[in-house]
Design a protein around this motif. Structure first.
Motif, PDB file in Angstrom:
ATOM      1  N   LEU A 135      34.008  43.754  48.391  1.00 29.59           N
ATOM      2  CA  LEU A 135      33.761  44.919  47.537  1.00 29.59           C
ATOM      3  C   LEU A 135      33.047  46.023  48.314  1.00 29.59           C
ATOM      4  CD1 LEU A 135      33.740  46.383  44.817  1.00 29.59           C
ATOM      5  CD2 LEU A 135      31.591  45.182  44.284  1.00 29.59           C
ATOM      6  N   THR A 136      32.055  45.651  49.120  1.00 26.01           N
ATOM      7  CA  THR A 136      31.336  46.685  49.876  1.00 26.01           C
ATOM      8  C   THR A 136      32.251  47.342  50.917  1.00 26.01           C
ATOM      9  OG1 THR A 136      30.470  45.023  51.423  1.00 26.01           O
ATOM     10  CG2 THR A 136      29.099  45.583  49.520  1.00 26.01           C
ATOM     11  N   LEU A 137      33.166  46.564  51.510  1.00 24.04           N
ATOM     12  CA  LEU A 137      34.149  47.166  52.423  1.00 24.04           C
ATOM     13  C   LEU A 137      35.034  48.155  51.675  1.00 24.04           C
ATOM     14  CD1 LEU A 137      35.294  44.115  54.598  1.00 24.04           C
ATOM     15  CD2 LEU A 137      34.232  46.218  55.439  1.00 24.04           C
ATOM     16  N   THR A 142      36.483  53.852  50.677  1.00 26.20           N
ATOM     17  CA  THR A 142      36.705  54.984  49.764  1.00 26.20           C
ATOM     18  C   THR A 142      35.622  56.051  49.895  1.00 26.20           C
ATOM     19  OG1 THR A 142      35.604  53.704  48.009  1.00 26.20           O
ATOM     20  CG2 THR A 142      38.014  53.627  48.094  1.00 26.20           C
ATOM     21  N   GLY A 143      34.745  55.890  50.890  1.00 30.57           N
ATOM     22  CA  GLY A 143      33.752  56.917  51.185  1.00 30.57           C
ATOM     23  C   GLY A 143      32.546  56.930  50.271  1.00 30.57           C
ATOM     24  N   LEU A 144      32.297  55.840  49.552  1.00 32.14           N
ATOM     25  CA  LEU A 144      31.195  55.802  48.588  1.00 32.14           C
ATOM     26  C   LEU A 144      29.997  55.006  49.084  1.00 32.14           C
ATOM     27  CD1 LEU A 144      33.369  55.242  45.396  1.00 32.14           C
ATOM     28  CD2 LEU A 144      32.279  57.371  46.124  1.00 32.14           C
ATOM     29  N   LEU A 145      30.149  54.300  50.189  1.00 26.16           N
ATOM     30  CA  LEU A 145      29.060  53.485  50.728  1.00 26.16           C
ATOM     31  C   LEU A 145      29.043  53.644  52.241  1.00 26.16           C
ATOM     32  CD1 LEU A 145      26.887  51.315  49.937  1.00 26.16           C
ATOM     33  CD2 LEU A 145      28.605  49.582  50.533  1.00 26.16           C
ATOM     34  N   ALA A 146      27.858  53.847  52.788  1.00 28.52           N
ATOM     35  CA  ALA A 146      27.738  53.990  54.243  1.00 28.52           C
ATOM     36  C   ALA A 146      28.146  52.690  54.924  1.00 28.52           C
ATOM     37  CB  ALA A 146      26.305  54.349  54.610  1.00 28.52           C
ATOM     38  N   PRO A 147      28.885  52.770  56.028  1.00 28.35           N
ATOM     39  CA  PRO A 147      29.324  51.551  56.721  1.00 28.35           C
ATOM     40  C   PRO A 147      28.175  50.609  57.067  1.00 28.35           C
ATOM     41  CG  PRO A 147      30.479  53.458  57.589  1.00 28.35           C
ATOM     42  CD  PRO A 147      29.430  53.989  56.660  1.00 28.35           C
ATOM     43  N   LEU A 149      25.779  49.787  55.305  1.00 29.98           N
ATOM     44  CA  LEU A 149      25.307  49.060  54.123  1.00 29.98           C
ATOM     45  C   LEU A 149      26.300  47.997  53.661  1.00 29.98           C
ATOM     46  CD1 LEU A 149      23.809  52.055  52.091  1.00 29.98           C
ATOM     47  CD2 LEU A 149      22.600  50.390  53.528  1.00 29.98           C
ATOM     48  N   VAL A 150      27.377  47.824  54.415  1.00 33.52           N
ATOM     49  CA  VAL A 150      28.360  46.793  54.074  1.00 33.52           C
ATOM     50  C   VAL A 150      27.740  45.415  54.310  1.00 33.52           C
ATOM     51  CG1 VAL A 150      30.559  45.753  54.747  1.00 33.52           C
ATOM     52  CG2 VAL A 150      30.358  48.240  54.559  1.00 33.52           C
ATOM     53  N   GLY A 151      27.893  44.534  53.341  1.00 32.69           N
ATOM     54  CA  GLY A 151      27.338  43.191  53.475  1.00 32.69           C
ATOM     55  C   GLY A 151      27.708  42.331  52.290  1.00 32.69           C
ATOM     56  N   GLU A 152      27.182  41.115  52.257  1.00 32.92           N
ATOM     57  CA  GLU A 152      27.556  40.154  51.224  1.00 32.92           C
ATOM     58  C   GLU A 152      26.534  40.061  50.098  1.00 32.92           C
ATOM     59  OE1 GLU A 152      28.555  36.428  53.026  1.00 32.92           O
ATOM     60  OE2 GLU A 152      30.251  37.269  54.164  1.00 32.92           O
ATOM     61  N   ARG A 153      25.686  41.078  49.960  1.00 31.76           N
ATOM     62  CA  ARG A 153      24.723  41.117  48.853  1.00 31.76           C
ATOM     63  C   ARG A 153      24.920  42.395  48.044  1.00 31.76           C
ATOM     64  NH1 ARG A 153      20.925  37.358  48.671  1.00 31.76           N
ATOM     65  NH2 ARG A 153      20.587  36.037  50.512  1.00 31.76           N
ATOM     66  N   PHE A 154      24.888  42.228  46.716  1.00 29.94           N
ATOM     67  CA  PHE A 154      25.060  43.366  45.806  1.00 29.94           C
ATOM     68  C   PHE A 154      23.688  44.016  45.631  1.00 29.94           C
ATOM     69  CE2 PHE A 154      28.222  44.862  42.545  1.00 29.94           C
ATOM     70  CZ  PHE A 154      27.493  45.961  42.111  1.00 29.94           C
ATOM     71  N   THR A 155      23.403  44.974  46.480  1.00 27.88           N
ATOM     72  CA  THR A 155      22.097  45.634  46.527  1.00 27.88           C
ATOM     73  C   THR A 155      22.080  46.853  45.608  1.00 27.88           C
ATOM     74  OG1 THR A 155      22.796  47.053  48.343  1.00 27.88           O
ATOM     75  CG2 THR A 155      21.854  44.892  48.928  1.00 27.88           C
ATOM     76  N   PRO A 156      20.909  47.458  45.414  1.00 23.62           N
ATOM     77  CA  PRO A 156      20.851  48.705  44.631  1.00 23.62           C
ATOM     78  C   PRO A 156      21.755  49.793  45.207  1.00 23.62           C
ATOM     79  CG  PRO A 156      18.662  47.790  44.858  1.00 23.62           C
ATOM     80  CD  PRO A 156      19.561  46.950  45.720  1.00 23.62           C
ATOM     81  N   ALA A 157      21.888  49.825  46.542  1.00 26.62           N
ATOM     82  CA  ALA A 157      22.769  50.826  47.156  1.00 26.62           C
ATOM     83  C   ALA A 157      24.220  50.583  46.748  1.00 26.62           C
ATOM     84  CB  ALA A 157      22.631  50.781  48.675  1.00 26.62           C
ATOM     85  N   VAL A 158      24.600  49.315  46.669  1.00 28.22           N
ATOM     86  CA  VAL A 158      25.959  48.978  46.240  1.00 28.22           C
ATOM     87  C   VAL A 158      26.144  49.370  44.778  1.00 28.22           C
ATOM     88  CG1 VAL A 158      27.608  47.103  45.891  1.00 28.22           C
ATOM     89  CG2 VAL A 158      26.156  47.108  47.932  1.00 28.22           C
TER      90      VAL A 158
END
Length: 372
Positions: A135-137, A142-147, A149-158
């Motif tokens: 999901l983070t990838l 789609t340009g909504l998350l900085a590369p 911040l990609v990872g396997e945890r659903f953080t506030p940034a996600v």
């Protein structure tokens, strides 16, 4: 004294015939030694066949081939909901982009999710796992998350990125992702081959919506004519021509990195593809012409100029110079390519512009024997 002179004259008269009998054969032999080789040389020259000048040609080695694709799989796009199609934006053979809107069921949109694995659950803040990583990838693509911040945890940034996604598509900004809205296809897929539904059609959850273009693993070219060969191309770049279009390949042994793009180009051009085994594991494309991408200049001569000796050696014969007694054979490689459409054979480049005999089969046997 008179008597002695008479005897002497008589003796001389009797010796002359003997002298002539001895001298004349020597004279004849001497003349023959000079004249016969000259006559033989003139005879060879007089009997020489018509000559031809070795020319040149820019050669691309056009070859009609079929392309045999080995298929790994042909992924299907399946709906995760049931309902009626109220909007559809699926287009056959059009390029696919991450996150594009595909269709609506009863007003609920479904989007394209290109990933290594599908989502199987709704995701929200605090979740973790490989599906969160996918999901983070997706959000980064789609340009909504900085590369970073990609990872396997659903953080506030996600969560913030998900809300941006929802706002972009006028969805309730819950911050959690409804997995039913994201329809999975492998990342390698870049187009749809066929669409199974239309506006107003009823759809069941799990049913096929569209079929993606086949994921091709390998392709092999096979000459249409059994006498044709790919060897003329060696390992040089080739141009494949089909339906008025062309595609440059790094080699006739197509690298894996180019197989899918070549297959997609054939589809866009409307080239006929058949499934001979009816198993979906292989497809055959017809109507393709391969050429050397960068034609090379070669020396060529009529095929009739090549003499094949009893030992299998191939030669052409140079027209003799003034100081030469007979034509000189020049070896032609046994692997020399023939250009069927013009009846010519490729000869050593050093012969370009030289005069050779058009029909060496007319030469005397002893001259042709020099090609052995």
């Amino acid at each position: 004294m008179g008597k002695n002179r008479a005897i002497s004259d008589g003796a001389l008269f009797s010796v002359w015939p003997l002298t002539l009998l001895w001298f004349v054969p020597l004279l004849v032999f001497a003349l023959a030694s000079f004249v016969i080789p000259t006559v033989e040389s003139l005879q060879v020259r007089a009997d020489l066949p018509e000559s031809v000048r070795v020319g040149s040609r820019d050669l691309s080695f056009p070859l009609a081939v079929t392309a045999h694709f080995e298929i790994d799989e042909q992924p299907l796009l399946r709906s995760k909901r049931s309902g009626m199609v109220t909007d559809i934006q699926l287009v056959e053979h059009a390029s696919l982009t991450q996150g594009q809107r595909l269709f609506d069921l009863d007003g609920e949109p479904a989007f394209l999710f290109l990933a290594d694995r599908p989502l199987y659950r709704d995701l929200a803040r605090g979740d973790a796992g490989k599906d969160v990583g996918e999901l983070t990838l997706f959000l980064a693509d789609t340009g909504l998350l900085a590369p970073g911040l990609v990872g396997e945890r659903f953080t506030p940034a996600v969560e913030r990125a998900v809300k941006k996604w929802q706002g972009r598509h006028f969805l309730p900004p819950t911050g959690s992702m409804d997995h039913r809205s994201l329809l999975f296809l492998p990342r390698s897929v870049n187009a749809l081959e066929s669409v199974s539904v239309g506006l107003g059609d009823p759809v069941e959850a799990g049913s096929e919506i569209a079929r993606s273009t086949a994921r091709t693993a390998r392709v092999e070219f096979k000459p249409v004519d059994a006498a044709g060969s790919l060897n003329d191309f060696e390992d040089a770049p080739v141009t494949a021509e089909f339906s008025g279009q062309s595609f440059v390949l790094a080699s006739p042994l197509v690298p894996e990195s180019e197989v899918q793009a070549f297959y997609d180009a054939l589809l866009r051009a409307g080239v006929d593809l058949s499934d001979p085994d009816q198993l979906g594991r292989s497809l055959v494309a017809t109507g393709i012409i391969l050429r050397v991408a960068d034609p090379r200049r070669v020396a060529v001569a009529p095929a009739t100029t090549v003499h094949v000796s009893s030992t299998g050696r191939q030669c052409v014969f140079l027209v003799p110079e003034e100081d030469e007694k007979s034509p000189r054979p020049i070896a032609v490689p046994r692997s020399a390519a023939v250009i069927p459409e013009i009846g010519y054979v490729i000869v050593p480049d050093s012969l370009e512009g030289r005069e050779i005999l058009r029909a060496p089969s007319h030469l005397p046997t002893e001259v042709r024997a020099e090609c052995e």
